[in-house]
Every structure is written in C-alpha cells, then in structure tokens.
Design an enzyme around this catalytic site. Sequence first.
Site, PDB file in Angstrom:
ATOM      1  N   CYS A 131     -40.020  38.358 -30.894  1.00  0.00           N
ATOM      2  CA  CYS A 131     -39.270  39.501 -31.363  1.00  0.00           C
ATOM      3  C   CYS A 131     -37.886  39.441 -30.745  1.00  0.00           C
ATOM      4  O   CYS A 131     -37.663  38.738 -29.765  1.00  0.00           O
ATOM      5  CB  CYS A 131     -39.921  40.808 -30.928  1.00  0.00           C
ATOM      6  SG  CYS A 131     -41.570  41.056 -31.586  1.00  0.00           S
ATOM      7  N   GLY A 153     -37.508  37.032 -35.405  1.00  0.00           N
ATOM      8  CA  GLY A 153     -38.539  37.800 -36.107  1.00  0.00           C
ATOM      9  C   GLY A 153     -38.075  38.151 -37.497  1.00  0.00           C
ATOM     10  O   GLY A 153     -36.969  38.683 -37.662  1.00  0.00           O
ATOM     11  N   ASN A 208     -40.020  43.187 -26.758  1.00  0.00           N
ATOM     12  CA  ASN A 208     -40.189  41.753 -26.966  1.00  0.00           C
ATOM     13  C   ASN A 208     -41.121  41.258 -25.864  1.00  0.00           C
ATOM     14  O   ASN A 208     -40.801  41.401 -24.681  1.00  0.00           O
ATOM     15  CB  ASN A 208     -38.826  41.054 -26.887  1.00  0.00           C
ATOM     16  CG  ASN A 208     -38.913  39.537 -26.977  1.00  0.00           C
ATOM     17  OD1 ASN A 208     -38.023  38.843 -26.547  1.00  0.00           O
ATOM     18  ND2 ASN A 208     -39.991  39.013 -27.542  1.00  0.00           N
ATOM     19  N   GLY A 209     -42.246  40.671 -26.265  1.00  0.00           N
ATOM     20  CA  GLY A 209     -43.207  40.188 -25.278  1.00  0.00           C
ATOM     21  C   GLY A 209     -44.609  40.597 -25.671  1.00  0.00           C
ATOM     22  O   GLY A 209     -44.864  40.942 -26.825  1.00  0.00           O
ATOM     23  N   TYR A 248     -37.412  25.686 -28.152  1.00  0.00           N
ATOM     24  CA  TYR A 248     -37.414  25.971 -29.583  1.00  0.00           C
ATOM     25  C   TYR A 248     -36.858  27.334 -29.998  1.00  0.00           C
ATOM     26  O   TYR A 248     -36.078  27.425 -30.940  1.00  0.00           O
ATOM     27  CB  TYR A 248     -38.852  25.830 -30.119  1.00  0.00           C
ATOM     28  CG  TYR A 248     -39.043  26.267 -31.548  1.00  0.00           C
ATOM     29  CD1 TYR A 248     -38.442  25.557 -32.595  1.00  0.00           C
ATOM     30  CD2 TYR A 248     -39.802  27.380 -31.868  1.00  0.00           C
ATOM     31  CE1 TYR A 248     -38.607  25.963 -33.910  1.00  0.00           C
ATOM     32  CE2 TYR A 248     -39.978  27.781 -33.189  1.00  0.00           C
ATOM     33  CZ  TYR A 248     -39.378  27.074 -34.208  1.00  0.00           C
ATOM     34  OH  TYR A 248     -39.534  27.468 -35.490  1.00  0.00           O
TER      35      TYR A 248
END
Length: 467
Positions: free
Chosen positions: A8, A34, A108-109, A248
């Site tokens: 995210c 996302g 995020n996580g 990535y």
Amino acid sequence: MDKFREECGVFGVYGHTEAANLTYLGLYALQHRGQESVGIAASSGDHLQLHKAVGYVADNFEEATFARLAGMSAIGHVRYSTAGASGLNNAQPILIDCAHGEIAIGHNGNLVNAQELRDRLVSQGSIFQTTSDTEVLLHLYARSKAASIEDALIESVSQAQGAFSLVLLTKDRLIAVRDPHGFRPLTLGKLGDAYVVSSETCALDLIDATWIRDIEPGEMLVIGPDGPKSLHPFPPAPSAHCIFEHVYFARPDSYVFGQSVNEVRTEFGRRLAREQPAVADVVVPIPDSGVCAATGFSEESGLPLKMGLIRNHYVGRTFIEPHQKVRHFGVRVKLNPVRSILKGQRVVLVDDSIVRGTTSRKIVKMVRAAGATEVHMRISCPPTISPCFYGVDTPRRSELIGATHTIEEIRRYIGADSLGYLTVDGLLTAVGPTREAYCTSCYTGRYPVAFPNNEAAYLQLALKLTE
Ligand code: SF4
C-alpha cells in the site's frame, strides 16, 4: 506477471489550501504501491470528509470531489489488499467518529497479531465493518480512556505487532506513526509552510516538496497548529527495513530507508555479475523490474545492455483474452521480444525475482523463439523461500518455487541454459553499512517478529498456482 504484489502507499498534507489536491497527486505518484482502491480523507477544520473508490487514482476524482474535500489537511491511501478482502469496503482511509472525535487512518503494512486482537475485541462486543487488520487499531483507539488523542493512539498502537507505517487525520492534526522495526518506509517533506508525509520520496518530487527526513522507526510525529511534535512512545526494537522495497517495490527514483533505490538496485546487478557471470553477447532486462539490475550487470560485465523485450504499459484490468489459444499470450500482452536484438545472440536475461517460475518459463521460451541461441537467467536477489507476514502479498511456502526446488530444478523448469541468483550476502553488501537494519525473512526464513502458527489461515490472499 509472476510477482509479489505491492502493498500500500500512504500520503498526507498538513497546512495547505490545496491539501486534498496535493494528496491526489501524491497518490498518483504512489500508484505502483496499490491499484485496487484509493481514498482521501480531508479536514475542513471542523469535520472530516472522505472519498473512496475501487480502481486507479486517475479514474476516481473529479472537480466536484475536491470541492467536497476542501480544507487545509488531508491523508490518502492506495491499496493492494494484504489482509482483508479487496473492494470498496476495505478501501482506506477508514474514518470513524468516537469519544475522541473524528479520526481517519491509512495503513501500509500488516499487523501480525490483528486476528488475536480482533477476536478479543469481538468477544467484548466490538462490531467490525471491514475485514482489514487496520480497523483493529481504530477499535482499540475508540475504547481508550486516555484523556488526549495522542495518549489514546499510543495506547492502541502499542498493542499492535508487525509492520505499520500509518497516517492519521483528526480535525486539527496529522499524525504519522512508524512501527519500531521500521519495516515500511515513511518520509517527511515540506512544501512552503505545509508538511507532507509519504511512503516514498518520488511523491514529494511530483508536488515540488522538499525532503526533510524519514519518520524514524518507533516515532509518532504529531503535526498540529503548534507545529510538529516528535514522540518516541514505543519500546525500541531492532530495525527490520524490508529489503524487497529495494529489490522490487519502490520506484527507482525514490529514496527509501535513506538510500537511492536506483543506486542500490544497480549495485545488486553489479554484484550479481560478479557472483554469477555469464559468457554471453548481450544483457537484456525484463522490464520494468529488471532494468536497474541489468544496467549494473552490464556495467560490471562489460556486455552491452539492450532492450530486447518491450513492455506494453497500457494493459488494463478489463482486458479480454481471446477464445482462441495464442502461444505465450498471457505474457506477450505485456512483453514482446525485439527480434533484431535477440536473433543469434547469447542472451543474459535479468529480472528481480522468480516467484513461481511460470512467467520466467514463458519469457525464456519467447526469447528463444525470437532467435536467441542461449538464454542465461540472472536474478538480482536470492531464491524466495519463505512467505512475508509484514505487508507483502506472497504465496505460501509450498507455492514458492525457490522453497520447493533446487536451483538446477528451477533452471530446467524455466528452460534456461543457466540460472544464477544473487546471494543474501551480496544483497546485504549492496546496501552497505546499514545491512544489519534490513529484514530478509523471505530469503532466509528467519523472522524478526513472530507470526501466527496457522500460516494458511493468515495468508488470506495467497496467489493461486494457476498458469
Ligand atoms: S519478509 Fe521479505 S517482503 Fe516481507 S518485509 Fe521481510 S524482506 Fe520485505
């Protein structure tokens, strides 16, 4: 494509007349993190307003939306679901009104103890509206008897374990929180007198904001009418920055964890060339993910870098496949070989990872069919042998080809003449003196934060092993 899925992205602006509009631009720059849903919450000073939608940032906002999101502060979120089903219901930010007032959260996580906390809350009467782990934090916050917003937040977040980079918005404050391990990036910038927080610095660039610093692991930064206030309310923990951000996820034009993603990724390629050299004529990246590492491989090996595979960037999610079976169709929609580059050549193909091997196998076949005489696959990270529990959507262990097959078996499966991966040591050496600060669990199986025993139940979104 056979990739780990992005997690995210979060973004927030405090103290700007166009807070929501800038947040929209920030999310646009974070779209790679996302693509399933997007949302912005803005504060008018008295109330919070929220707009959420399924799909891309660019498709879901119009002038009228921004008129509704007027105010001097806003937070936004792009989501690929790592916990909880996708769809509008689980889109973020999540906005609630409680005894402490209105609050919106973007996360995020992934919280490794979310289910445990949720079970406890449900048994005590809580009613959840989403299946996302993030909502747990809001329930804990709403139930807190603490007198101040900060203390209530500290009380709730202290109970969470795992990975969280959070942006929160109240009517007069923007709060950024990063977990004590610092799994996910979160950075702070300034635009004139306004403060900006973002998952990656590329979003600061887009709005011309100046980078100030990263939000520190374990820090809670409260930005309010009196300016920013930095708190460190959580017990310190060993750093565990996600190395896969460099491999990535993050954009190469970003700085994450204090380092240029492009530089680190290119260094992965240089080290790969040293560790896994190939006798060949040309280095070809698998775009876009393999480009930086291929550049490094080419620099180190002296072999020319050529774009022998071209990516179509305009493949939408509503793409309709033909009924007639077309060879390599699934991959060729996204990648097409350049015959004039590949024909008669011994080719080093460079990519950032092999998850299940199905896509690599098709690409190798396609490159051979375009006339390559040899295909040497080089991967700029070690074999992925373990799932991630910290916010990255990975298949379970049994579906990771690196966990279930030897390198020789993988080579045979993908049909390459040779296959070489970067070692864990090479990966960590490339990030330099901060090597101890990184999480490498998906390559080592050693986890910095314990996760639930029932891996299958936890990985709700495990990739399907279909061709
Ligand atoms: S397990 Fe892998 S993907 Fe997950 S946080 Fe650690 S390095 Fe990143």
